[in-house]
Design a protein around this motif. Structure first.
Motif, PDB file in Angstrom:
ATOM      1  N   ASP A 181     -44.470  13.608 -17.904  1.00 54.50           N
ATOM      2  CA  ASP A 181     -45.728  12.990 -17.489  1.00 54.50           C
ATOM      3  C   ASP A 181     -46.728  14.017 -16.960  1.00 54.50           C
ATOM      4  O   ASP A 181     -47.904  13.697 -16.776  1.00 54.50           O
ATOM      5  N   ARG A 182     -46.279  15.225 -16.720  1.00 56.78           N
ATOM      6  CA  ARG A 182     -47.144  16.243 -16.110  1.00 56.78           C
ATOM      7  C   ARG A 182     -48.409  16.469 -16.931  1.00 56.78           C
ATOM      8  O   ARG A 182     -49.492  16.687 -16.381  1.00 56.78           O
ATOM      9  N   ALA A 183     -48.283  16.357 -18.255  1.00 58.75           N
ATOM     10  CA  ALA A 183     -49.440  16.584 -19.118  1.00 58.75           C
ATOM     11  C   ALA A 183     -50.537  15.551 -18.885  1.00 58.75           C
ATOM     12  O   ALA A 183     -51.716  15.801 -19.173  1.00 58.75           O
ATOM     13  N   LEU A 184     -50.193  14.388 -18.346  1.00 60.91           N
ATOM     14  CA  LEU A 184     -51.180  13.354 -18.093  1.00 60.91           C
ATOM     15  C   LEU A 184     -52.135  13.729 -16.970  1.00 60.91           C
ATOM     16  O   LEU A 184     -53.234  13.187 -16.861  1.00 60.91           O
ATOM     17  N   LEU A 185     -51.732  14.671 -16.136  1.00 63.40           N
ATOM     18  CA  LEU A 185     -52.539  15.006 -14.978  1.00 63.40           C
ATOM     19  C   LEU A 185     -53.735  15.881 -15.329  1.00 63.40           C
ATOM     20  O   LEU A 185     -54.812  15.731 -14.780  1.00 63.40           O
ATOM     21  N   GLY A 186     -53.533  16.792 -16.265  1.00 60.99           N
ATOM     22  CA  GLY A 186     -54.616  17.677 -16.657  1.00 60.99           C
ATOM     23  C   GLY A 186     -55.125  18.517 -15.508  1.00 60.99           C
ATOM     24  O   GLY A 186     -54.435  18.756 -14.522  1.00 60.99           O
ATOM     25  N   ARG A 187     -56.354  18.955 -15.615  1.00 56.89           N
ATOM     26  CA  ARG A 187     -56.933  19.807 -14.578  1.00 56.89           C
ATOM     27  C   ARG A 187     -57.569  18.991 -13.456  1.00 56.89           C
ATOM     28  O   ARG A 187     -57.982  19.556 -12.450  1.00 56.89           O
ATOM     29  N   THR A 188     -57.723  17.712 -13.651  1.00 53.37           N
ATOM     30  CA  THR A 188     -58.378  16.875 -12.652  1.00 53.37           C
ATOM     31  C   THR A 188     -57.343  16.024 -11.922  1.00 53.37           C
ATOM     32  O   THR A 188     -57.532  14.844 -11.694  1.00 53.37           O
ATOM     33  N   SER A 189     -56.219  16.639 -11.587  1.00 55.76           N
ATOM     34  CA  SER A 189     -55.140  15.933 -10.918  1.00 55.76           C
ATOM     35  C   SER A 189     -55.611  15.335  -9.604  1.00 55.76           C
ATOM     36  O   SER A 189     -56.275  15.981  -8.813  1.00 55.76           O
ATOM     37  N   ALA A 212     -54.450  12.239  -6.388  1.00 57.76           N
ATOM     38  CA  ALA A 212     -53.373  11.431  -5.837  1.00 57.76           C
ATOM     39  C   ALA A 212     -53.274  10.090  -6.554  1.00 57.76           C
ATOM     40  O   ALA A 212     -52.182   9.555  -6.742  1.00 57.76           O
ATOM     41  N   GLU A 213     -54.434   9.540  -6.981  1.00 53.00           N
ATOM     42  CA  GLU A 213     -54.417   8.261  -7.681  1.00 53.00           C
ATOM     43  C   GLU A 213     -53.682   8.372  -9.012  1.00 53.00           C
ATOM     44  O   GLU A 213     -52.934   7.455  -9.402  1.00 53.00           O
ATOM     45  N   ARG A 214     -53.869   9.474  -9.712  1.00 53.82           N
ATOM     46  CA  ARG A 214     -53.170   9.640 -10.997  1.00 53.82           C
ATOM     47  C   ARG A 214     -51.673   9.813 -10.782  1.00 53.82           C
ATOM     48  O   ARG A 214     -50.862   9.281 -11.548  1.00 53.82           O
ATOM     49  N   VAL A 215     -51.306  10.557  -9.773  1.00 51.80           N
ATOM     50  CA  VAL A 215     -49.880  10.708  -9.465  1.00 51.80           C
ATOM     51  C   VAL A 215     -49.288   9.351  -9.096  1.00 51.80           C
ATOM     52  O   VAL A 215     -48.188   8.994  -9.529  1.00 51.80           O
ATOM     53  N   ALA A 216     -50.039   8.574  -8.295  1.00 52.92           N
ATOM     54  CA  ALA A 216     -49.568   7.238  -7.922  1.00 52.92           C
ATOM     55  C   ALA A 216     -49.398   6.360  -9.160  1.00 52.92           C
ATOM     56  O   ALA A 216     -48.432   5.590  -9.252  1.00 52.92           O
ATOM     57  N   ASP A 217     -50.313   6.474 -10.119  1.00 50.81           N
ATOM     58  CA  ASP A 217     -50.193   5.700 -11.362  1.00 50.81           C
ATOM     59  C   ASP A 217     -48.889   6.035 -12.083  1.00 50.81           C
ATOM     60  O   ASP A 217     -48.184   5.149 -12.578  1.00 50.81           O
ATOM     61  N   ILE A 218     -48.578   7.333 -12.159  1.00 55.51           N
ATOM     62  CA  ILE A 218     -47.365   7.765 -12.843  1.00 55.51           C
ATOM     63  C   ILE A 218     -46.133   7.225 -12.131  1.00 55.51           C
ATOM     64  O   ILE A 218     -45.226   6.654 -12.758  1.00 55.51           O
ATOM     65  N   LEU A 219     -46.097   7.388 -10.822  1.00 48.05           N
ATOM     66  CA  LEU A 219     -44.928   6.929 -10.066  1.00 48.05           C
ATOM     67  C   LEU A 219     -44.805   5.409 -10.113  1.00 48.05           C
ATOM     68  O   LEU A 219     -43.704   4.869 -10.226  1.00 48.05           O
ATOM     69  N   ARG A 220     -45.944   4.717 -10.052  1.00 48.69           N
ATOM     70  CA  ARG A 220     -45.920   3.258 -10.132  1.00 48.69           C
ATOM     71  C   ARG A 220     -45.312   2.813 -11.460  1.00 48.69           C
ATOM     72  O   ARG A 220     -44.484   1.899 -11.516  1.00 48.69           O
ATOM     73  N   ALA A 280     -41.686  18.615 -10.437  1.00 47.89           N
ATOM     74  CA  ALA A 280     -41.681  18.046 -11.787  1.00 47.89           C
ATOM     75  C   ALA A 280     -43.101  17.772 -12.281  1.00 47.89           C
ATOM     76  O   ALA A 280     -43.413  17.970 -13.459  1.00 47.89           O
ATOM     77  N   LEU A 281     -43.985  17.326 -11.377  1.00 47.91           N
ATOM     78  CA  LEU A 281     -45.354  16.994 -11.760  1.00 47.91           C
ATOM     79  C   LEU A 281     -46.312  18.173 -11.588  1.00 47.91           C
ATOM     80  O   LEU A 281     -47.437  18.126 -12.083  1.00 47.91           O
ATOM     81  N   GLY A 282     -45.869  19.195 -10.846  1.00 45.22           N
ATOM     82  CA  GLY A 282     -46.734  20.348 -10.645  1.00 45.22           C
ATOM     83  C   GLY A 282     -47.903  20.056  -9.734  1.00 45.22           C
ATOM     84  O   GLY A 282     -49.024  20.530  -9.969  1.00 45.22           O
ATOM     85  N   VAL A 283     -47.656  19.267  -8.675  1.00 44.92           N
ATOM     86  CA  VAL A 283     -48.728  18.923  -7.743  1.00 44.92           C
ATOM     87  C   VAL A 283     -48.357  19.398  -6.344  1.00 44.92           C
ATOM     88  O   VAL A 283     -47.191  19.652  -6.041  1.00 44.92           O
ATOM     89  N   SER A 284     -49.376  19.495  -5.498  1.00 46.61           N
ATOM     90  CA  SER A 284     -49.150  19.985  -4.140  1.00 46.61           C
ATOM     91  C   SER A 284     -48.457  18.929  -3.290  1.00 46.61           C
ATOM     92  O   SER A 284     -48.482  17.729  -3.592  1.00 46.61           O
ATOM     93  N   ARG A 285     -47.883  19.384  -2.193  1.00 44.16           N
ATOM     94  CA  ARG A 285     -47.229  18.471  -1.264  1.00 44.16           C
ATOM     95  C   ARG A 285     -48.237  17.469  -0.683  1.00 44.16           C
ATOM     96  O   ARG A 285     -47.925  16.294  -0.529  1.00 44.16           O
ATOM     97  N   ASN A 286     -49.452  17.935  -0.394  1.00 42.57           N
ATOM     98  CA  ASN A 286     -50.459  17.035   0.169  1.00 42.57           C
ATOM     99  C   ASN A 286     -50.864  15.942  -0.817  1.00 42.57           C
ATOM    100  O   ASN A 286     -51.037  14.774  -0.435  1.00 42.57           O
ATOM    101  N   THR A 287     -51.019  16.332  -2.097  1.00 48.61           N
ATOM    102  CA  THR A 287     -51.355  15.336  -3.119  1.00 48.61           C
ATOM    103  C   THR A 287     -50.250  14.302  -3.250  1.00 48.61           C
ATOM    104  O   THR A 287     -50.501  13.096  -3.326  1.00 48.61           O
ATOM    105  N   LEU A 288     -49.012  14.774  -3.248  1.00 46.67           N
ATOM    106  CA  LEU A 288     -47.882  13.859  -3.392  1.00 46.67           C
ATOM    107  C   LEU A 288     -47.785  12.931  -2.191  1.00 46.67           C
ATOM    108  O   LEU A 288     -47.532  11.725  -2.339  1.00 46.67           O
ATOM    109  N   ARG A 289     -48.007  13.456  -1.005  1.00 45.12           N
ATOM    110  CA  ARG A 289     -47.938  12.613   0.191  1.00 45.12           C
ATOM    111  C   ARG A 289     -49.018  11.540   0.174  1.00 45.12           C
ATOM    112  O   ARG A 289     -48.794  10.412   0.611  1.00 45.12           O
ATOM    113  N   GLU A 290     -50.197  11.884  -0.327  1.00 47.12           N
ATOM    114  CA  GLU A 290     -51.248  10.876  -0.440  1.00 47.12           C
ATOM    115  C   GLU A 290     -50.854   9.802  -1.464  1.00 47.12           C
ATOM    116  O   GLU A 290     -51.117   8.610  -1.254  1.00 47.12           O
ATOM    117  N   SER A 291     -50.207  10.219  -2.536  1.00 43.92           N
ATOM    118  CA  SER A 291     -49.727   9.254  -3.529  1.00 43.92           C
ATOM    119  C   SER A 291     -48.686   8.331  -2.925  1.00 43.92           C
ATOM    120  O   SER A 291     -48.697   7.118  -3.154  1.00 43.92           O
TER     121      SER A 291
END
Length: 230
Positions: free
Chosen positions: A10-18, A20-28, A50-61
């Motif tokens: 799913d990491r490719a879905l994030l693109g360069r404009t990753s 927290a909402e997109r990460v939340a969509d994936i996890l949902r 696995a998603l290649g995102v920061s800890r802060n982004t993931l926590r917001e998700s």
């Protein structure tokens, strides 16, 4: 590891404009598809890697999904996929009945765009032939999501995605998924046929009865299972 490999896909879905909402969509979506069962602890390091995102982004998700009642934070333990109660199940079905029946009731004159709904019915039938009951469950969820999509409302679609993801958590307590899901294949088809014929009122009545019966079956399964787990 399978669920983490799926997240890496799913990491490719994030693109360069990753976000927290997109990460939340994936996890949902992954929760809705059953990759993370109720009670699963979500590792920040593993999922973030696995998603290649920061800890802060993931926590917001995680915060967003906690607000949606899909996750819960346990003090000094971490973030877990919620385990639903009987009251949760009852409330989910009250919400579903209000949304789904209202959508069917509000439909205009036929014909209706039923291709996606009919496709979900066909997917469920194929799953049953293969005795893949998780696939049947997923197809049933897609059926209801596409039914609500007939309203052409992004807000209603978003609400329904959250409700159905939470519902999927309840399915994990069921010991006999065939008994829970198989009877609704024929009922899905009957609702589609009524909509094809323009019999909106009949479709709404069938849908209401369907949801009532589904709620009763799931609540019964919960009440049988919960004492074992308590």
């Amino acid at each position: 590891m399978d669920e983490l490999n799926a997240l890496a896909d799913d990491r490719a879905l994030l693109g360069r404009t990753s976000t927290a909402e997109r990460v939340a969509d994936i996890l949902r979506n992954r929760i809705a598809e059953g990759y993370f069962p109720p009670g699963t602890r979500l590792s920040e390091d593993s999922i973030g890697g696995a998603l290649g995102v920061s800890r802060n982004t993931l926590r917001e998700s995680f915060r967003l999904l906690t607000h949606e009642r899909l996750l819960e934070h346990q003090l000094n333990r971490g973030v877990f996929v919620r385990v639903l109660s009987v009251d949760d199940v009852e409330d989910i079905y009250r919400t579903r009945r209000m949304i789904e029946c209202a959508v069917v009731r509000s439909l205009g004159d036929p014909p209706y765009a039923l291709d996606r709904i009919a496709g979900a019915v066909a997917d469920g039938q194929r799953g049953a032939e293969l005795r893949e009951w998780k696939s049947v469950s997923t197809a049933n969820i897609h059926f209801h999501r596409e039914l609500v999509a007939l309203a052409r409302s992004e807000r209603t679609d978003e609400l329904m995605r959250s409700v159905l993801a939470e519902l999927r958590l309840a399915f994990h307590v069921v010991d006999d998924p065939q008994r829970l899901h198989e009877p609704y294949l024929a009922r899905n088809l009957e609702i589609v046929e009524m909509l094809r014929e323009g019999r909106r009122d009949t479709a709404e009545t069938l849908l209401g009865e369907y949801l009532d019966d589904s709620r009763e079956g799931l609540v019964e399964a919960y009440r049988q299972r919960m004492p074992k787990d308590g």
